[in-house]
Design an enzyme around this catalytic site. Structure first.
Site, PDB file in Angstrom:
ATOM      1  N   LYS A 190       0.843  -1.210   0.000  1.00 36.93           N
ATOM      2  CA  LYS A 190       0.000   0.000   0.000  1.00 36.93           C
ATOM      3  C   LYS A 190       0.876   1.258   0.000  1.00 36.93           C
ATOM      4  O   LYS A 190       2.089   1.173   0.222  1.00 36.93           O
ATOM      5  CB  LYS A 190      -0.894  -0.023   1.241  1.00 36.93           C
TER       6      LYS A 190
ATOM      7  N   ARG B 289      -9.782  -0.711  15.676  1.00 39.75           N
ATOM      8  CA  ARG B 289      -9.729   0.130  14.491  1.00 39.75           C
ATOM      9  C   ARG B 289     -10.716  -0.456  13.496  1.00 39.75           C
ATOM     10  O   ARG B 289     -11.808   0.069  13.340  1.00 39.75           O
ATOM     11  CB  ARG B 289      -8.290   0.169  13.945  1.00 39.75           C
TER      12      ARG B 289
ATOM     13  N   TYR C 270      16.081  29.873   7.670  1.00 33.75           N
ATOM     14  CA  TYR C 270      14.904  30.604   8.150  1.00 33.75           C
ATOM     15  C   TYR C 270      14.857  30.660   9.667  1.00 33.75           C
ATOM     16  O   TYR C 270      15.071  29.648  10.339  1.00 33.75           O
ATOM     17  CB  TYR C 270      13.625  29.920   7.657  1.00 33.75           C
TER      18      TYR C 270
ATOM     19  N   MET D   2      11.936  24.281   1.863  1.00 30.38           N
ATOM     20  CA  MET D   2      11.161  23.466   0.924  1.00 30.38           C
ATOM     21  C   MET D   2      12.078  22.645   0.015  1.00 30.38           C
ATOM     22  O   MET D   2      11.786  21.490  -0.292  1.00 30.38           O
ATOM     23  CB  MET D   2      10.240  24.345   0.072  1.00 30.38           C
TER      24      MET D   2
END
Ligand code: PLP
Length: 363
Positions: free
Chosen positions: A41, A136, A261, A309
């Site tokens: 998956k 679940r 940053y 990024m």
């Protein structure tokens, strides 16, 4: 200096098919009497759905979460069993499952109702999921008898549905909760004479009782350990993905200056800083902490400052490295398990998070 033309290509995930096959072989060695449902998956945990299915074509079947993933496999010509681990919900989806010969998990009465009222062209192969403590998906223990008799009476269900459960704590070795889940499951299905499935990677590795007719490994096939404070090599597994990127700049930062940053990293002394072309736009987590390891020419260096990024900054220390060198972010020689800890996450999330922008290659 001869800068490599590939420099602007950015990060690169090299997938080693031989490692995938080796890891499948490890599953067979650990669980020699079990059939293997290879869980692929989420784009095969970021490794590429179709190429991984092809590399693991000796698996007894494949497990995926969504109909869309299963359809992509059939479109690519994968003709093994494909199990939809969350099942399907509508009549249109049952039609698709029947047409493409998918096996489906039935875990709820909503699905059972839909299955009973479906006018199917042919009966489906079903896995009945029992909730033994995960809370679940799955029929509760008290509801199982009812669900099982309805399934077996349903004309849309092929004979001999299989049964499965999922372990919530299998990565905690010797945890009583896992023994209790397995006991609960076996006491329900003992007399049914049907095929069972219990263990995921951690269950298969750590719990002999979870190695029943079918095992459902995911993470271990990709060469990562599901256990805390353990890496693939401890389990004789080989990392299948190595994520690398070029170093695109090197600069001298003076004591007192900040990097990146927000200036969350400040040089306490003059420091040689490398900039590597990977960032959260590629799936390298933004919350990776300063100190996370990378490898350059075999030397370990550390990430500093905030992940951007498209870039990260690296404290190069006095390592003899230069622009154009390859930076290993995780994979062979640098376990994703170790890197994940610096982002307060697990290796599953790192590899699944690789973005579309990352080039993939297979060897
Ligand atoms: C994802 C999944 C697995 C595989 O789990 P790993 O921890 O990656 O081995 C097995 N079974 C089910 C139902 C799953 O959803």
């Amino acid at each position: 200096m001869g800068i490599d033309l590939n420099l602007s290509g950015g990060p690169f995930a090299a997938i080693d098919r031989a490692a995938l096959r080796h890891n499948l072989q490890v599953v067979h060695t650990i669980a020699p009497n079990s059939k293997v449902l290879a869980v692929i998956k989420a784009n095969a945990y970021g490794h590429g759905l179709i190429p991984v299915a092809q590399a693991l074509n000796s698996a007894d079947g494949f497990g995926v979460a969504r109909l869309r993933e299963a359809m992509a496999l059939r479109e690519a010509g994968v003709d093994q069993s494909i199990v939809l681990l969350e099942g399907v919900f509508s009549h249109a989806e049952f039609d698709a499952a029947a047409r493409l010969n998918f096996e489906i998990v039935v875990h709820s009465f909503e699905q059972l109702d839909a299955l009973e009222t479906w006018h199917g062209a042919r009966p489906l192969s079903i896995w009945c999921k029992i909730d033994t403590g995960m809370n679940r998906l799955g029929f509760r223990v008290d509801d199982f008898a009812m669900a099982w008799s309805r399934l077996n009476a349903c004309k849309n269900v092929q004979a001999k549905p299989r049964v499965m459960t999922h372990l919530a704590d299998a990565d905690e070795r010797a945890d009583q909760r896992t023994s209790r889940q397995i006991e609960r499951f076996n006491s329900l299905v003992r007399d049914l004479n049907v095929e069972r499935s219990i263990g995921n990677s951690a269950g298969t590795l750590a719990w002999p009782e979870a190695r029943v007719e079918w095992v459902r490994p995911g993470l271990m096939l990709y060469g990562m350990s599901p256990f805390m404070n353990s890496v693939a090599a401890d389990l004789n597994l080989q990392p299948a993905m190595t994520l690398t990127t070029p170093l695109i700049a090197v600069r001298d930062v003076r004591a007192g200056e900040q990097v990146g940053y927000g200036g969350i990293w400040q040089a306490s002394k003059d420091t040689r800083v490398g900039i590597a072309a990977v960032g959260y736009g590629d799936g390298y987590p933004r919350h990776m902490r300063s100190g996370a390891p990378v490898l350059i020419r075999g030397h370990q260096a550390t990430v500093i400052g905030r992940v951007s990024m498209d870039m990260i900054a690296i404290d190069l220390g006095d390592k003899p490295v230069m622009v154009g060198d390859t930076v290993v972010l995780w994979g062979k020689d640098l376990p994703a398990e170790r890197v994940a800890a610096f982002a307060d996450t697990i290796p599953y999330e790192l590899v699944c998070g690789i973005s579309q922008r990352v080039a993939m290659s297979y060897r």
